[in-house]
Design an enzyme around this catalytic site. Structure first.
Site, mmCIF file in Angstrom:
data_model
loop_
_atom_site.group_PDB
_atom_site.id
_atom_site.type_symbol
_atom_site.label_atom_id
_atom_site.label_comp_id
_atom_site.label_asym_id
_atom_site.label_seq_id
_atom_site.Cartn_x
_atom_site.Cartn_y
_atom_site.Cartn_z
ATOM 1 N N TYR A 162 0.840 -1.198 0.000
ATOM 2 C CA TYR A 162 0.000 0.000 0.000
ATOM 3 C C TYR A 162 0.874 1.247 0.000
ATOM 4 O O TYR A 162 1.783 1.382 0.823
ATOM 5 C CB TYR A 162 -0.908 -0.003 1.237
ATOM 6 C CG TYR A 162 -1.787 1.217 1.364
ATOM 7 C CD1 TYR A 162 -2.910 1.378 0.558
ATOM 8 C CD2 TYR A 162 -1.484 2.214 2.299
ATOM 9 C CE1 TYR A 162 -3.718 2.509 0.683
ATOM 10 C CE2 TYR A 162 -2.294 3.335 2.429
ATOM 11 C CZ TYR A 162 -3.404 3.474 1.616
ATOM 12 O OH TYR A 162 -4.205 4.582 1.734
ATOM 13 N N ASP B 177 8.984 2.331 0.680
ATOM 14 C CA ASP B 177 7.911 2.980 1.418
ATOM 15 C C ASP B 177 8.071 2.585 2.887
ATOM 16 O O ASP B 177 7.763 1.469 3.282
ATOM 17 C CB ASP B 177 6.550 2.521 0.868
ATOM 18 C CG ASP B 177 5.389 3.268 1.493
ATOM 19 O OD1 ASP B 177 5.491 3.633 2.680
ATOM 20 O OD2 ASP B 177 4.369 3.478 0.807
ATOM 21 N N LYS C 62 3.778 8.759 9.812
ATOM 22 C CA LYS C 62 3.403 8.035 11.023
ATOM 23 C C LYS C 62 4.371 8.296 12.176
ATOM 24 O O LYS C 62 4.310 9.338 12.797
ATOM 25 C CB LYS C 62 3.241 6.540 10.718
ATOM 26 C CG LYS C 62 2.077 6.263 9.735
ATOM 27 C CD LYS C 62 1.757 4.807 9.648
ATOM 28 C CE LYS C 62 0.700 4.506 8.603
ATOM 29 N NZ LYS C 62 -0.660 4.934 8.970
#
Length: 440
Positions: A145, A245, A273
């Protein structure tokens, strides 16, 4: 202690639907059983909701709260900045200090640009790769993702019966209304298979390969020995930009993220995050010769809220803590104990499970035996059964993501893990009569 109930949350979310579509502001918050929750505050490893429940939290806001909820040093750093300025439309010393901290901690980071979200950071990394190489094609992998925008929201959670052949996967749009032409330059492959990827790169027309260096979005799956190294070498040889990522893994699984832990350095990496423990900070970091293509202005990168000063202060405080020797040791120790305890609890109940990933972020794959090597290896995950388990677990005061991921913070100590494992065993016992099929 009695079972937790969530009547007030259910009522509030339902009433809020009159002004907020679905009562939530992110679709990732919709799939909670028995209801999306409404919270009053967070303290360390706990969340307190409007029903009066004090819940051990393994959502951790889907990853950012690596230091737990409301850490005093991070909050105080942001408060000090709020007293002197919110947003300048220019630079502050804080963003330079934050960038220097990223460069100090992250192996690939020679230059940094800040953004507002991981989704934005990925788009900048891909734009850079295309501009630097003069190529259009990007390769991504099933189950990885990279944000919710149309150009990359492909094959993130494809139903197993719609995957197609492994050597020619079907590219699956993940949202209604998705602009299909936006994905025309995106090629899809099955991860962890070096030979077909190396053959594809040898054609010399791929701008970028983007991947999670460890599959943490789904499965908690590690790269096969030598896979990342082979991809790194091939990208270098054929002039392709390698992008990791690290929105999930960055700063969470070690000071320098997955690339440091695994010993493979990409050209670019994206972060968000855990970089600022709940504040809206994301970043692209990478090689100077790639990042400095932004200098002449030919490659567009903007954002009114990029490097917002209070968020930068929070990022510095967070990275300062995470860069200290031993900062991740408690998560490593308690996360390992929790992983093994969950495995043992399901094994005692006669239910197959694979618990994979890092102690700081792992995934419980109910119904799976053995070690899957990629998304296709998760075919036997019983999502419905796991959802019954997490619903029961929530009733026992522990909040874990329905998709299987568990995030830990520095505040999840031995006592918290002990209480969690008690709840895990109680939840398994509660739902066992409904999960007899797993024992077949």
């Amino acid at each position: 202690m009695g079972k937790c109930t969530f009547t007030r949350s259910a009522e509030r979310v339902r009433a809020a639907g009159a002004t907020v579509s679905g009562g939530v502001n992110s679709n990732f918050r919709m799939g909670v059983a028995p209801t999306p929750l409404v919270f009053e505050r967070g303290e360390g490893a706990y969340l307190l909701d409007i029903d009066g429940n004090r819940l051990i939290d393994y959502y951790l806001a889907l990853g950012p709260m690596v230091l737990g909820h409301s850490p005093r040093d991070v909050v105080e750093a942001a408060k000090r900045q709020l007293d002197i300025g919110l947003l300048y439309g220019g630079q502050s010393e804080l963003e330079y200090q934050a960038a220097a901290k990223v460069v100090e901690m992250v192996p690939c980071a020679e230059r940094v640009r800040f953004a507002g979200s991981g989704t934005e950071a990925v788009q900048l990394a891909l734009r850079l790769a295309r501009a630097v190489t003069g190529r259009s094609t990007v390769i991504k992998f099933e189950g990885h993702y990279h944000g919710w925008v149309d150009s990359v929201l492909w094959s993130t959670s494809t139903p197993q019966d719609q995957l197609g052949p492994e050597d020619a996967p079907v590219k699956h749009a993940a949202s209604a209304g998705q602009d299909l032409p936006a994905g025309q330059n995106l090629e899809l492959m099955s991860w962890n298979r070096a030979e077909p990827l190396l053959a594809r790169l040898a054609k010399g027309d791929v701008a970028a390969v983007i991947m999670e260096a460890t599959m943490c979005n789904s499965g908690g799956i590690f790269a096969a020995p030598g896979y990342l190294e082979a991809v790194r070498e091939a990208c270098t040889r054929h002039g392709t930009i390698l992008i990791f990522d690290e929105v999930i893994t960055g700063f969470r699984i070690g000071p320098g993220g997955a690339q440091q832990r695994l010993g493979v350095t990409p050209d670019l990496a994206t972060f968000a995050k855990a970089i600022a423990n709940g504040f809206t900070v994301a970043a692209v970091a990478g090689r100077a010769e790639v990042m400095d293509r932004l200098v002449d202005g030919a490659i567009m990168h903007g954002g009114t809220y990029n490097a917002q000063p209070a968020a930068m202060a929070a990022a510095i405080a967070t990275m300062d803590r995470l860069s200290k020797p031993g900062a991740h040791d408690g998560m490593e120790r308690q996360g390992t104990r929790l992983m093994r305890g969950i495995e043992a609890a399901f094994a005692e109940a006669g239910m197959p499970v694979y618990v994979g990933g890092y102690p700081q972020i792992f995934t419980v794959n109910l119904g799976v035996t053995g070690k899957p090597s990629n998304y296709r290896g998760l075919a036997k995950v019983d999502k419905a059964a796991y959802r019954k388990f997490t619903t029961a677990l929530l009733g026992h005061g522990v909040r874990a993501l329905e998709r299987g991921a568990w995030f830990l913070s520095t505040e999840h100590d031995e006592k918290v893990v002990d209480r969690t494992l008690d709840a895990v065993r109680a939840a398994i016992a509660e739902v066992a009569p409904e999960l007899q099929h797993l024992r077949a």
